[in-house]
Design an enzyme around this catalytic site. Structure first.
Site, PDB file in Angstrom:
ATOM      1  N   ASN A 103       0.854  -1.181   0.000  1.00 50.36           N
ATOM      2  CA  ASN A 103       0.000   0.000   0.000  1.00 50.36           C
ATOM      3  C   ASN A 103       0.896   1.239   0.000  1.00 50.36           C
ATOM      4  OD1 ASN A 103      -2.989   0.714   0.342  1.00 50.36           O
ATOM      5  ND2 ASN A 103      -2.007   2.084   1.825  1.00 50.36           N
TER       6      ASN A 103
ATOM      7  N   LYS B 191      -1.756  -2.314  -8.983  1.00 54.83           N
ATOM      8  CA  LYS B 191      -3.191  -2.284  -8.704  1.00 54.83           C
ATOM      9  C   LYS B 191      -3.652  -0.824  -8.610  1.00 54.83           C
ATOM     10  CE  LYS B 191      -5.127  -5.665  -7.866  1.00 54.83           C
ATOM     11  NZ  LYS B 191      -5.767  -6.688  -8.724  1.00 54.83           N
ATOM     12  N   ASP B 192      -4.903  -0.602  -8.992  1.00 50.57           N
ATOM     13  CA  ASP B 192      -5.576   0.691  -8.822  1.00 50.57           C
ATOM     14  C   ASP B 192      -4.908   1.825  -9.598  1.00 50.57           C
ATOM     15  OD1 ASP B 192      -7.349  -0.586  -7.104  1.00 50.57           O
ATOM     16  OD2 ASP B 192      -6.112  -0.157  -5.349  1.00 50.57           O
TER      17      ASP B 192
END
Length: 233
Positions: A125, A157-158
């Protein structure tokens, strides 16, 4: 537990928490100072090398949502970051998450399991380095993430959220460049299979005697000793 903030630098001389202590893992809203994510967690390890915490299933948390009650991730991406928001109480669902953070690093690493403690994946993250205070740690999420799998493969991701956040003015070009640089550094760590991926955390299990952390009434207390507002236009 009191929530008075006494240290926001993440310095090595900050008082350490003991295994089993309950603290708050919080995120500020992007381009804003108020806390919009709060997750009570149990300390697993707190050393100069790593802070490890357990987010247990069923933990009472705070999450952002649109003022009309719509879940953020159910809102179309084009308006996800422009519609007014507030915060809402929720429970952490799923099998729980082990979160690991090393001082000064612009990311934390989360471990996920399926039912029966079958290890699923790591999740990098990307975020501001954690700022420590008496009651926990604060950060700001940077949208872009990396999933890492047991076979050591990985993927971004994202990226769509990362791009849209820039369009919405939540992140300027310079900050976006820094986030990408941090992401590339994380990829280098993954490909070298450095800590924490090599450290065997996937075999860790929580102490069954641990009780579920509570969500304090002043979960959004800030470094000036006042609670923040819960909405943003």
């Amino acid at each position: 537990m009191t929530a008075d903030i006494v240290e926001t630098t993440g310095a090595a001389d900050t008082a350490r928490w003991a295994p089993g202590d309950h603290i708050l893992w919080r995120y500020r809203a992007n381009a804003d100072d108020h806390i919009h994510i709060c997750r009570p967690v149990t300390v697993v390890r707190d050393t100069p090398e790593v802070l490890a915490v357990w987010l247990a299933p069923g933990t009472p948390c705070v999450k952002p949502q649109l003022t009309d009650g719509t879940s953020v991730h159910r809102e179309p991406l084009s308006t996800r970051y422009t519609k007014p928001r507030t915060t809402a109480l929720c429970e952490w669902l799923g099998t729980g998450v082990l979160k690991l953070a090393r001082p000064g690093e612009p990311w934390s690493v989360w471990l996920f399991w399926d039912d029966g403690w079958q290890f699923k994946n790591w999740y990098v993250n990307l975020e501001e380095p954690l700022a420590r205070w008496a009651g926990g740690v604060d950060s700001e999420d940077h949208f872009l993430d990396i999933a890492v799998y047991p076979d050591r493969s990985w993927e971004w991701k994202d990226e769509d959220e990362f791009t849209q956040a820039q369009r919405a003015g939540l992140m300027d070009t310079a900050q976006a460049r820094r986030v990408r640089t941090a992401g590339r550094a994380a990829v280098e760590l993954i490909e070298a299979w450095g800590a924490p991926f090599r450290d065997g955390w996937e075999d860790w299990r929580p102490d069954p005697a641990w009780r579920l952390p509570a969500l304090p009434a002043d979960w959004d207390r800030n470094d000036r000793g006042h609670t923040s507002t819960h909405s943003r236009s």
